[in-house]
Design an enzyme around this catalytic site. Structure first.
Site, PDB file in Angstrom:
ATOM      1  N   VAL A  14      -7.400 -24.215 -23.372  1.00 24.93           N
ATOM      2  CA  VAL A  14      -7.594 -24.523 -21.951  1.00 24.93           C
ATOM      3  C   VAL A  14      -8.097 -23.296 -21.202  1.00 24.93           C
ATOM      4  O   VAL A  14      -9.030 -23.376 -20.404  1.00 24.93           O
ATOM      5  CB  VAL A  14      -6.292 -25.047 -21.324  1.00 24.93           C
ATOM      6  CG1 VAL A  14      -6.492 -25.337 -19.831  1.00 24.93           C
ATOM      7  CG2 VAL A  14      -5.816 -26.302 -22.047  1.00 24.93           C
ATOM      8  N   LYS A 103       4.266 -26.754 -18.426  1.00 23.64           N
ATOM      9  CA  LYS A 103       5.277 -27.799 -18.223  1.00 23.64           C
ATOM     10  C   LYS A 103       6.646 -27.390 -18.722  1.00 23.64           C
ATOM     11  O   LYS A 103       7.669 -27.738 -18.126  1.00 23.64           O
ATOM     12  CB  LYS A 103       4.829 -29.086 -18.915  1.00 23.64           C
ATOM     13  CG  LYS A 103       4.560 -28.935 -20.396  1.00 23.64           C
ATOM     14  CD  LYS A 103       3.982 -30.186 -21.004  1.00 23.64           C
ATOM     15  CE  LYS A 103       3.582 -29.977 -22.461  1.00 23.64           C
ATOM     16  NZ  LYS A 103       2.441 -29.052 -22.605  1.00 23.64           N
ATOM     17  N   GLY A 132      -2.654 -33.947 -18.346  1.00 19.16           N
ATOM     18  CA  GLY A 132      -3.990 -33.376 -18.507  1.00 19.16           C
ATOM     19  C   GLY A 132      -4.898 -33.571 -17.319  1.00 19.16           C
ATOM     20  O   GLY A 132      -4.625 -33.108 -16.208  1.00 19.16           O
ATOM     21  N   ASP A 199       8.475 -32.938 -25.091  1.00 19.42           N
ATOM     22  CA  ASP A 199       7.315 -32.706 -24.243  1.00 19.42           C
ATOM     23  C   ASP A 199       7.261 -33.728 -23.109  1.00 19.42           C
ATOM     24  O   ASP A 199       7.044 -33.373 -21.948  1.00 19.42           O
ATOM     25  CB  ASP A 199       6.037 -32.777 -25.093  1.00 19.42           C
ATOM     26  CG  ASP A 199       4.771 -32.660 -24.258  1.00 19.42           C
ATOM     27  OD1 ASP A 199       4.411 -31.532 -23.883  1.00 19.42           O
ATOM     28  OD2 ASP A 199       4.151 -33.699 -23.975  1.00 19.42           O
ATOM     29  N   LYS A 203       7.710 -33.303 -18.771  1.00 18.10           N
ATOM     30  CA  LYS A 203       6.803 -33.891 -17.783  1.00 18.10           C
ATOM     31  C   LYS A 203       7.542 -34.899 -16.900  1.00 18.10           C
ATOM     32  O   LYS A 203       7.248 -35.022 -15.705  1.00 18.10           O
ATOM     33  CB  LYS A 203       5.635 -34.552 -18.496  1.00 18.10           C
ATOM     34  CG  LYS A 203       4.774 -33.550 -19.268  1.00 18.10           C
ATOM     35  CD  LYS A 203       3.785 -34.239 -20.192  1.00 18.10           C
ATOM     36  CE  LYS A 203       2.981 -33.225 -20.984  1.00 18.10           C
ATOM     37  NZ  LYS A 203       2.072 -33.863 -21.967  1.00 18.10           N
TER      38      LYS A 203
END
Length: 432
Positions: A14, A103, A132, A199, A203
């Protein structure tokens, strides 16, 4: 034209794309923001490491702290807890605007960072931390600021959605679908954070914090992964008109907020039921706006860089026009409710003896615990290992709405029946 100094922490997938956009699109960004965005440095561990997108070598440095102290905007894309946390706090202390996609850090220590940013009057933005490229955090904080959100349901992990979609479309078992996801690069070498739901839980905590104006951390999220989902569960769900998805769900209930992540049966005609492959989607329910759906790529260098740059442009405009940073929207302190407070529908799979009276005993047990059965499916099969052995039945039950506590008591009672060989799965049902 004013010049804003931008420091980039991290040059991975990224970060490299963010650097490319800042360098290649400098004129367009200046036109949009009213200021030149000057990339003054990129903090990395090794300045000579090969990268997919290579910026001028003189921009790379290993002295992240010095870079942060001289910047107007700090973009943190290092990941992990440390040194990212220390560097973000240092940036805030020096009055820099911070944009992050971290995150994990926000889920673990977000409340501290929000408080520090509020106290310093600087902006902390993190659109890239959830889903994303999908613009979901700003719509929640800005577009729906005058509404009351009641529930957020999201497919926010592309790896698990790819695996479950492969199981649904091919009939593969979990291990085979995971192997394919790894081969194609959707799953990490160690997929634990994805398949165990960690994960998605991180979020989910962020989404809940914004939707309900209360600071939630990772420890507030009840989390269950997809490793126990079988091809049989997928097939039975399909026969009943459902698809299984790993959902992060945050909803306001009487007395507080429930935040949870778990594999969930959802009707195939529901908007979330049509999300395929590694795509993400977030479904929002609000009192006035009704039902809203946000869909797109949830990972990848370029899509996530798009979300990062959206925050950067927004922050740059504020710095050009003046005024305080956009602070956290926390105005309430709602209690976190345990999973037992949740009321929903359930899917229970079990292996039972195929003999007279089995169904009536099971139905009576459900009734005794206050759980109503909506549908019951039975598939009879004979044990192939024993010639003429006793037949067994595979039972799949979908309930009406019931409390988590009542369902748990029912399942424990079922396990105690001598006619039950095993309870093979217990999944929740949403979107009905």
């Amino acid at each position: 034209m004013k010049t804003l100094k931008v420091a980039l922490l991290g040059a991975g997938n990224v970060g490299s794309q963010v650097a490319r956009i800042l360098l290649e699109d400098a004129d367009a960004l200046a036109a949009r923001t009213g200021a030149r965005l000057e990339l003054v440095g990129i903090a990395v561990r090794n300045v000579d490491a090969p990268r997919d997108v290579q910026a001028p070598r003189e921009l790379y440095t290993t002295d992240a702290s010095a870079l942060v102290r001289g910047a107007d905007i700090v973009i943190e894309l290092m990941g992990g807890i440390e040194p990212a946390r220390t560097l973000i706090l240092e940036a805030i202390e020096h009055g820099a605007t911070v944009v992050t996609g971290n995150k994990a850090l926000l889920a673990v220590d977000g409340p501290t960072l929000y408080e520090k940013a509020d106290a310093a009057g600087v902006q902390l933005s993190y659109e890239a931390a959830v889903a994303g490229a999908i613009p979901i955090l700003r719509p929640i904080t800005d577009s729906l600021a005058g509404d009351k959100i009641t529930r957020v349901m999201g497919i926010v992990n592309g790896t698990t959605n790819f695996i479950l979609d492969a199981m649904d479309s091919t009939g593969a078992e979990f291990s085979d679908a995971l192997a394919e996801a790894t081969r194609l690069g959707y799953a990490e070498a160690d997929p634990t954070a994805d398949v165990e739901g960690h994960d998605a839980a991180a979020k989910g905590a962020i989404l809940a914090s914004l939707a309900f104006h209360t600071r939630f951390a990772l420890e507030d999220v009840n989390c269950q992964g997809i490793t126990a989902v079988t091809a049989g569960d997928i097939s039975s769900a399909k026969d009943a008109g459902y698809v299984i998805k790993l959902l992060a769900i945050a909803e306001k209930l009487d007395g507080g907020v429930s935040v949870r992540v778990h594999p969930t049966l959802i009707p195939r005609e529901h908007p979330l039921g049509a999300v395929r492959g590694a795509f993400n989607a977030v479904f929002v329910e609000a009192e006035s706006a009704g039902e809203l759906m946000f869909y797109g790529r949830g990972a990848g260098g370029s899509p996530t860089a798009s979300a990062v740059m959206g925050d950067v442009v927004s922050a740059a405009r504020r710095l050009v026009l003046g005024g305080p940073g956009r602070t956290d929207s926390t105005i309430e302190v709602l209690p976190v409710l345990p999973i037992d407070a949740v009321t929903t529908r359930y899917y229970i799979g079990m292996d039972a003896a195929d003999q007279p009276g089995v169904l009536s005993k099971i139905a009576a047990l459900f009734a005794d615990n206050g759980v109503s059965i909506e549908t019951m499916r039975q598939t009879v099969h004979r044990d192939e290992n024993e010639n003429g052995g006793p037949a067994t039945a595979e039972l799949r039950i979908v309930t009406h709405r019931a409390s988590e506590a009542a369902l748990a008591a029912t399942v424990e009672a079922i396990k105690g029946l001598d006619i039950i060989n095993s309870v093979t799965s217990v999944l929740r049902v949403e979107g009905v």
